[in-house]
Design a protein around this motif. Sequence first.
Motif, PDB file in Angstrom:
ATOM      1  N   ILE A 192      31.732 -19.742   7.738  1.00 16.12           N
ATOM      2  CA  ILE A 192      33.389 -19.927   8.640  1.00 16.12           C
ATOM      3  C   ILE A 192      32.947 -18.231   9.215  1.00 16.12           C
ATOM      4  O   ILE A 192      32.399 -17.025   8.148  1.00 16.12           O
ATOM      5  CB  ILE A 192      34.827 -19.425   8.692  1.00 16.12           C
ATOM      6  N   LYS A 193      32.303 -18.044  10.697  1.00 18.23           N
ATOM      7  CA  LYS A 193      31.500 -16.956  11.148  1.00 18.23           C
ATOM      8  C   LYS A 193      32.942 -16.659  12.583  1.00 18.23           C
ATOM      9  O   LYS A 193      33.337 -17.292  13.582  1.00 18.23           O
ATOM     10  CB  LYS A 193      30.476 -17.260  11.371  1.00 18.23           C
ATOM     11  N   GLY A 194      32.459 -14.775  12.586  1.00 18.96           N
ATOM     12  CA  GLY A 194      32.950 -14.479  14.081  1.00 18.96           C
ATOM     13  C   GLY A 194      34.879 -15.040  14.000  1.00 18.96           C
ATOM     14  O   GLY A 194      34.924 -14.173  15.200  1.00 18.96           O
ATOM     15  N   ASN A 195      35.407 -14.795  13.310  1.00 21.64           N
ATOM     16  CA  ASN A 195      36.721 -14.835  12.544  1.00 21.64           C
ATOM     17  C   ASN A 195      37.368 -13.268  12.086  1.00 21.64           C
ATOM     18  O   ASN A 195      36.780 -12.777  11.546  1.00 21.64           O
ATOM     19  CB  ASN A 195      37.689 -15.689  12.161  1.00 21.64           C
ATOM     20  N   LEU A 234      41.871 -19.700   6.336  1.00 19.35           N
ATOM     21  CA  LEU A 234      41.514 -20.000   6.907  1.00 19.35           C
ATOM     22  C   LEU A 234      40.749 -21.205   6.119  1.00 19.35           C
ATOM     23  O   LEU A 234      40.990 -21.963   6.239  1.00 19.35           O
ATOM     24  CB  LEU A 234      40.115 -19.924   8.159  1.00 19.35           C
ATOM     25  N   MET A 235      39.945 -20.829   4.579  1.00 13.67           N
ATOM     26  CA  MET A 235      39.285 -21.498   3.904  1.00 13.67           C
ATOM     27  C   MET A 235      41.198 -22.280   3.522  1.00 13.67           C
ATOM     28  O   MET A 235      40.237 -23.628   2.855  1.00 13.67           O
ATOM     29  CB  MET A 235      39.019 -21.228   2.897  1.00 13.67           C
ATOM     30  N   LYS A 236      41.726 -21.762   3.091  1.00 16.04           N
ATOM     31  CA  LYS A 236      43.224 -22.382   2.529  1.00 16.04           C
ATOM     32  C   LYS A 236      43.419 -23.791   3.090  1.00 16.04           C
ATOM     33  O   LYS A 236      43.766 -24.525   3.351  1.00 16.04           O
ATOM     34  CB  LYS A 236      43.968 -21.754   1.923  1.00 16.04           C
ATOM     35  N   GLY A 237      43.276 -23.480   4.851  1.00 16.60           N
ATOM     36  CA  GLY A 237      44.372 -24.371   5.227  1.00 16.60           C
ATOM     37  C   GLY A 237      42.338 -25.831   5.602  1.00 16.60           C
ATOM     38  O   GLY A 237      43.084 -26.877   5.671  1.00 16.60           O
ATOM     39  N   LEU A 238      41.886 -25.291   5.594  1.00 20.71           N
ATOM     40  CA  LEU A 238      40.780 -26.651   5.528  1.00 20.71           C
ATOM     41  C   LEU A 238      40.903 -27.160   3.986  1.00 20.71           C
ATOM     42  O   LEU A 238      40.859 -28.790   3.986  1.00 20.71           O
ATOM     43  CB  LEU A 238      39.725 -25.861   5.032  1.00 20.71           C
ATOM     44  N   GLU A 239      41.056 -26.589   3.361  1.00 11.48           N
ATOM     45  CA  GLU A 239      41.334 -26.785   1.547  1.00 11.48           C
ATOM     46  C   GLU A 239      42.307 -28.122   1.817  1.00 11.48           C
ATOM     47  O   GLU A 239      41.940 -29.051   1.087  1.00 11.48           O
ATOM     48  CB  GLU A 239      41.620 -26.423   0.618  1.00 11.48           C
TER      49      GLU A 239
END
Length: 775
Positions: free
Chosen positions: A97-100, A108-113
């Motif tokens: 993930i880039k740019g955040n 974001l990673m927790k939401g994707l998981e």
Amino acid sequence: MKRSLLSLLIGSLAMAPGANAFVVSDIRIDGLQRVSAGTVFNALPMEVGDDIQSPEIAGATRALYQTGYFNDIRMSRDGNVLVVAVVERPSISAIDIKGNKAIKTEDLMKGLERSGLAEGEIFQQATLEGIRLELERQYVAQGRYGASITANVEPQPRNRVKLGIDVKEGKVATIQHMNIVGNNAFPKEELLELFELQTAEWYQFFTSADKYSREKLSGDLERLRSWYLDRGYINFNITSTQVSISPDKQSVYITTNIDEGDKYTISDVKLAGDLVIPEAEAEKLLLARKDQVFSRKLITTTEEILSRRLGNEGYTFASITGIPKPDHDNQTVELTFFVDPGRRAYVRRINFSGNTKTDDEVLRREMRQMEGASASTHKIEQSKVRLERLGYFKEVNVETPPVPGTNDQIDVNYTVEEQPSGSVTASVGFSQSDGLLLGGSVSQSNFLGSGNKVSVGLNKSDVSQLYNFSFMDPYYTIDGVSRGFDVYYRTYDYSDTDISSYAADTFGGNVRYGYPLSETESVSFSLGVDGTEISTGSGTPIVIKEYLDEEGTKFTNIKTSLAWSQSELNRGLLPTAGHSQSLSLSAAVPGSTTTFYKLVYKGQYFQPITRSLTARFATRLGYGDAYGSTSEIPFFENFYAGGFGSVRGYKDNSLGPKAPQNGNLNDLNSIGGNVLVEGTFEVLFPLPFVKDQRSLRTSVFFDYGNVFDTSCSTSDAAGVKDCTKPKLNELRYSGGLGLTWITPLGPLTFSLAKALNSKGEDETQTFQFSLGTPF
């Protein structure tokens, strides 16, 4: 694509000779890499021995597709063996993930998981697209309407893919214009001041008031509705709200259309139901009165007051409902408060949690609500306040859940969050008034969780040494009578301070008792003895030498004190609401080397200004004098002013009467006085970007004060300067910014102050701080 391929396969299978019905003797699965064979067998709606035909094969294919593990599925027949050939979906090898910046990568990673996109999981394009849209919605909710999310899928060896999520957050759109249409009773500017959202201004760079948020707008509209309902407009309605965005997605324009309706007054106020308490008493609790302008706030507040009053009688589940009956022809409202007391509730248990260090008994002895007694809202809340005033806890919360299976019992659950109440360390610190501080000490106001106050220490600075032992049991008796005692030895060399040059060695001790008069008031008494020996030097002022020539250099005084104190502060450490005051009289009684007394008053008061600002008023007044054969109060018992806790912006102990050292009129030091006048006015405000303000206090302050001497005329010959009787025009003033922070290592305080009316001999100090010492 998958649907057409599936249909083609099923059709060709039905036309082939092998597609005729047969009894399955075995099932063979080809192409598995990570998915277990058991997962496939569990999903197949057939097993060995089944007689299957083409429709069953089509249903089995659909069932395997629904697992989401496969990109392609082929079924064929090898004799009586059903062959299932699958192509697995690729697994996710990595997510980049880039740019955040506005949303953390970890979040974001927790939401994707949670959505099934994580390293090692099976990749599904539909899930990725859903996540991309959800991320865009999150950024839009933050007012970043130009945000875009691009998701790339990069194939990797061994049937894996790498996901790349490129975030372009864009800028938060700012509110350029806000308008209210349809208002007649109140000016638009007055109504817009109710809103948390505000138009962009240069001074709002450190706030988010000009950043549009759907949630904030909803809260603002509810405040607008409450404003009108509290002022008699019961038919007020928000007809529409338009939020428009500029083409570049950088500016937001908000328009709210309202219909005010007519203003209503109260025609009558009635009580109905089972009041429990006398009706005359209940009527006194009604805030809404006949001929008043209708106000929803008055209704809800009256409901709360009546509910709490019934709660004090044990009716914890009482329901009070204010019902308005409007008369639209006369524009009036008839109010009826229906009272349903329910059953009287009793307290089954009182429970505590969060007190990992403090004994339960320390908390339980502060309870005014008893187990087994009828529940009292007042006593439950009073117990909470007493816990907060202990100073051991950052926060205290209370809940009263009903006991399951009963309709007349509750539990009272107190949850506390402990905070440092002292230190058990070797200490190193620095104070501008005392220099380098070294020492080892045990100082605890909640010693070993017992609630006892204990202090044992050896502390040394450039100007003093202190050996002390202090103990105080706040519950020496079960009724709350306290007992404590102190033993101390201290030496001071005032030649290194702003106080006149001399040295004092003091040894003493005392015993003290305290007795509670009420929940907020107490009296205390102490009796002790101390011996003081004064040593002079070449720089000792003449006025001090004259006193020592007359009274001697050794003093043994029997001291007693009587004090009254009252505290209704919301907590014991860094309070923000309530008030406190104390009045003490201490004296050296007959039989002492010198006989004198000192009277001291202290008070402080907190007054909320806005939701985030609080005013604090504080004062300290002192007066001392000699009696009997003693001509004047000993100079080492004088009051001093200047510095922390006094008038910031002036050096510690530098105000008031000054005497020359060794007759040098250019080298003056303070000698103190027998009259003290000090006060401060502060506006407490929260520090931006700091979430937990409970151990932090920031303020803008205005200090005033000075010390005076009512016997100046006796020492004029000694060249004493700035020695006057109390006069308003001799008070010193200062203003500035202050901060106090309670850290695990000790309190940190500093101030940035400007002396506003310093005079010739005054010593000013703009920046003052202290680390590692009490304040």
